[in-house]
Write an enzyme that holds these catalytic residues in place. Structure first.
Site, PDB file in Angstrom:
ATOM      1  N   SER A 132      12.938  -9.919  14.078  1.00 19.33           N
ATOM      2  CA  SER A 132      12.420  -9.967  12.707  1.00 19.33           C
ATOM      3  C   SER A 132      10.906  -9.878  12.706  1.00 19.33           C
ATOM      4  CB  SER A 132      12.854 -11.286  12.077  1.00 19.33           C
ATOM      5  OG  SER A 132      12.153 -11.520  10.890  1.00 19.33           O
ATOM      6  N   TYR A 177      14.141 -21.113  12.512  1.00 15.16           N
ATOM      7  CA  TYR A 177      14.743 -19.780  12.450  1.00 15.16           C
ATOM      8  C   TYR A 177      13.837 -18.750  13.144  1.00 15.16           C
ATOM      9  CZ  TYR A 177      15.392 -15.121  10.549  1.00 15.16           C
ATOM     10  OH  TYR A 177      15.499 -13.758  10.435  1.00 15.16           O
ATOM     11  N   LYS A 222      14.118 -16.382  16.825  1.00 14.27           N
ATOM     12  CA  LYS A 222      13.902 -14.939  17.021  1.00 14.27           C
ATOM     13  C   LYS A 222      12.927 -14.709  18.175  1.00 14.27           C
ATOM     14  CE  LYS A 222      16.684 -13.469  13.867  1.00 14.27           C
ATOM     15  NZ  LYS A 222      17.994 -12.924  14.301  1.00 14.27           N
TER      16      LYS A 222
HETATM   17  C1  UD1 Z   1      12.237 -14.116   4.629  1.00 11.45           C
HETATM   18  C2  UD1 Z   1      11.927 -15.114   5.710  1.00 11.45           C
HETATM   19  C3  UD1 Z   1      11.866 -14.378   7.026  1.00 11.45           C
HETATM   20  C4  UD1 Z   1      13.190 -13.717   7.294  1.00 11.45           C
HETATM   21  C5  UD1 Z   1      13.566 -12.809   6.130  1.00 11.45           C
HETATM   22  C6  UD1 Z   1      14.987 -12.373   6.348  1.00 11.45           C
HETATM   23  C7  UD1 Z   1      10.627 -16.909   4.634  1.00 11.45           C
HETATM   24  C8  UD1 Z   1       9.295 -17.560   4.522  1.00 11.45           C
HETATM   25  N1  UD1 Z   1      10.692 -15.799   5.399  1.00 11.45           N
HETATM   26  O1  UD1 Z   1      11.194 -13.159   4.554  1.00 11.45           O
HETATM   27  O2  UD1 Z   1      11.562 -15.290   8.040  1.00 11.45           O
HETATM   28  O3  UD1 Z   1      13.115 -12.978   8.468  1.00 11.45           O
HETATM   29  O4  UD1 Z   1      13.480 -13.502   4.886  1.00 11.45           O
HETATM   30  O5  UD1 Z   1      15.483 -11.748   5.234  1.00 11.45           O
HETATM   31  O6  UD1 Z   1      11.595 -17.361   4.060  1.00 11.45           O
HETATM   32  N2  UD1 Z   1       9.949 -14.033  -3.631  1.00 11.45           N
HETATM   33  C9  UD1 Z   1       9.763 -14.387  -4.957  1.00 11.45           C
HETATM   34  N3  UD1 Z   1      10.795 -15.000  -5.614  1.00 11.45           N
HETATM   35  C10 UD1 Z   1      12.001 -15.268  -5.026  1.00 11.45           C
HETATM   36  C11 UD1 Z   1      12.185 -14.900  -3.676  1.00 11.45           C
HETATM   37  C12 UD1 Z   1      11.144 -14.286  -3.014  1.00 11.45           C
HETATM   38  O7  UD1 Z   1       8.691 -14.166  -5.520  1.00 11.45           O
HETATM   39  O8  UD1 Z   1      12.878 -15.846  -5.681  1.00 11.45           O
HETATM   40  C13 UD1 Z   1       8.867 -13.330  -2.919  1.00 11.45           C
HETATM   41  C14 UD1 Z   1       8.358 -14.064  -1.689  1.00 11.45           C
HETATM   42  O9  UD1 Z   1       7.297 -14.913  -2.015  1.00 11.45           O
HETATM   43  C15 UD1 Z   1       7.920 -12.896  -0.816  1.00 11.45           C
HETATM   44  C16 UD1 Z   1       8.849 -11.748  -1.204  1.00 11.45           C
HETATM   45  O10 UD1 Z   1       9.388 -12.120  -2.469  1.00 11.45           O
HETATM   46  O11 UD1 Z   1       6.615 -12.526  -1.147  1.00 11.45           O
HETATM   47  C17 UD1 Z   1       9.978 -11.531  -0.232  1.00 11.45           C
HETATM   48  O12 UD1 Z   1      10.666 -12.767  -0.021  1.00 11.45           O
HETATM   49  P1  UD1 Z   1      12.015 -12.854   0.816  1.00 11.45           P
HETATM   50  O13 UD1 Z   1      12.977 -11.848   0.340  1.00 11.45           O
HETATM   51  O14 UD1 Z   1      12.451 -14.284   0.804  1.00 11.45           O
HETATM   52  O15 UD1 Z   1      11.580 -12.408   2.265  1.00 11.45           O
HETATM   53  P2  UD1 Z   1      10.427 -12.988   3.223  1.00 11.45           P
HETATM   54  O16 UD1 Z   1       9.957 -14.306   2.766  1.00 11.45           O
HETATM   55  O17 UD1 Z   1       9.419 -11.924   3.387  1.00 11.45           O
END
Ligand code: UD1
Length: 339
Positions: free
Chosen positions: A126, A151, A155
């Site tokens: 990841s 997690y 990785k």
């Molecule tokens: C997350 C994990 C990462 C993992 C990946 C797998 C965290 C901190 N990181 O990545 O370790 O490998 O998922 O899929 O959890 N967001 C919103 N609202 C929401 C959900 C997300 O604004 O309800 C934003 C987050 O702040 C981020 C982006 O969307 O900027 C992507 O979020 P997400 O899909 O959870 O992925 P990551 O955090 O990048």
């Protein structure tokens, strides 16, 4: 007989899409999954899409005796190891569960590969291994940062275990693929992501909000030092990601790997903000999403996206799917699930 691949976690989100692309490329696929975060519906979906029913074995990769039978009874040269837990928050609350499952399953597979003389292994890593990177986009040589969750640590540790096993065993070759943010679903809407409970990831939360299951999407932070204040990520279509696995297995099967242990970024190379993604979803599907700006989420990095030069040049792979097609497929899948 064609070449066979053992796909652990093959009933899951990325595993099922990869099984489809492998079958479409002429591989025979054997799926092992304990169905802890997936169900048999995805095996049916794979069969419907490809017209081929993959062999399915319900087993836990940590169960060495069960896995020994899988190795005894099936011919395959390559293993793709997807089987793992993946919820960041849960891993913070229950670290032992994550270390036990994610590391023991992989060690078990690697030991059996050595014992049974099976050569090629692909590991699901990841972009989380890069943490809050100082230089963007990240290349495979960008230093990894200390993990911020158990997690993420699993990785990093699993990458190191693979590197060390390859170094110690001339007959094993391994590739770790570092996925950026996998999203979307198969265009047939027969397989896709099935989060249990409240989704943590952005796109499942968006599709469930559009479906009325969640009231409102929270955008975690609009005060980051980015063009529109929201975080930047590299969203990779799950079918493009699945194809990357096929070319990586091809490379190992044909002995074209330069080193016996290699690492590749798998992303689009394009940063997309949370606001852009939300707007893209609305436009692709001609609907309005209920959202609001909320405080930053602990542990989020401001920005991360891939330099994909190595995968482009060495694997001959690049992301092809258009973001709006991906976001349409995500919505089609959500509607299919709710039927
Ligand atoms: C997350 C994990 C990462 C993992 C990946 C797998 C965290 C901190 N990181 O990545 O370790 O490998 O998922 O899929 O959890 N967001 C919103 N609202 C929401 C959900 C997300 O604004 O309800 C934003 C987050 O702040 C981020 C982006 O969307 O900027 C992507 O979020 P997400 O899909 O959870 O992925 P990551 O955090 O990048």
């Amino acid at each position: 007989m064609g070449k066979s691949v053992l796909v652990t976690g093959g009933a899951g989100y990325i595993g099922s899409h990869t099984a489809v692309e492998l079958i479409n490329s002429g591989y025979e696929v054997i799926i092992v999954d304990n169905l802890s975060n997936s169900d048999r519906g995805s095996i049916e979906g794979i069969s419907k899409i490809t017209g081929v029913e993959p062999k399915f074995i319900e087993a836990d990769c940590c169960d060495k005796e069960a896995m020994r039978r899988v190795f005894e009874e099936n011919e395959f040269d390559s293993v793709i190891h997807f089987a793992a837990y993946k919820a960041v928050g849960e891993s913070v609350a229950e670290p032992a569960k994550y270390y036990r499952n994610n590391l023991l399953s992989f060690i078990t597979i690697l030991e059996l590969m050595v014992e049974y003389g099976r050569r090629n292994v692909l590991f699901s890593s990841s972009a989380t291994v890069y943490g809050d990177a100082e230089q963007l986009p990240v290349t495979e040589l960008t230093p990894r940062k200390p993990a911020t969750s158990p997690y993420g640590n699993t990785k990093q540790m699993a990458e190191d275990i693979l590197r060390d096993m390859v170094a110690a065993n001339d007959n094993i070759a391994g590739i770790a693929l570092r996925y950026f943010n996998p999203i979307g679903a198969h265009p047939s809407a027969l397989i896709g992501e099935l989060p249990r409970g409240v989704p943590n990831n952005l796109v499942p939360y968006i599709t469930q909000t559009a479906a009325g299951i969640r009231e409102c999407l929270s955008i975690f932070g609009d005060d980051y030092d980015t063009p529109d204040g929201s975080c930047l990520r590299d969203y990779i279509d799950v079918v493009d990601l699945a194809r990357a696995h096929v070319v990586a297995v091809d490379r190992l099967s044909n002995g074209r790997n330069k080193d016996r242990y290699e690492v590749f970024n798998v992303g689009t190379g394009r940063p997309v903000s949370v606001f852009e993604l939300v707007r893209g979803f609305e436009e692709a599907n001609s609907l309005k999403l209920n959202y609001r700006v909320a405080p930053r989420r602990a542990g989020d990095v401001k920005a991360v996206w891939a330099d994909t030069t190595l995968a482009n040049e060495e694997l001959g792979w690049r992301a092809e799917r258009d973001l709006s097609d991906t976001l349409r497929a995500a919505w089609e899948w959500e509607k299919h699930v709710r039927q």
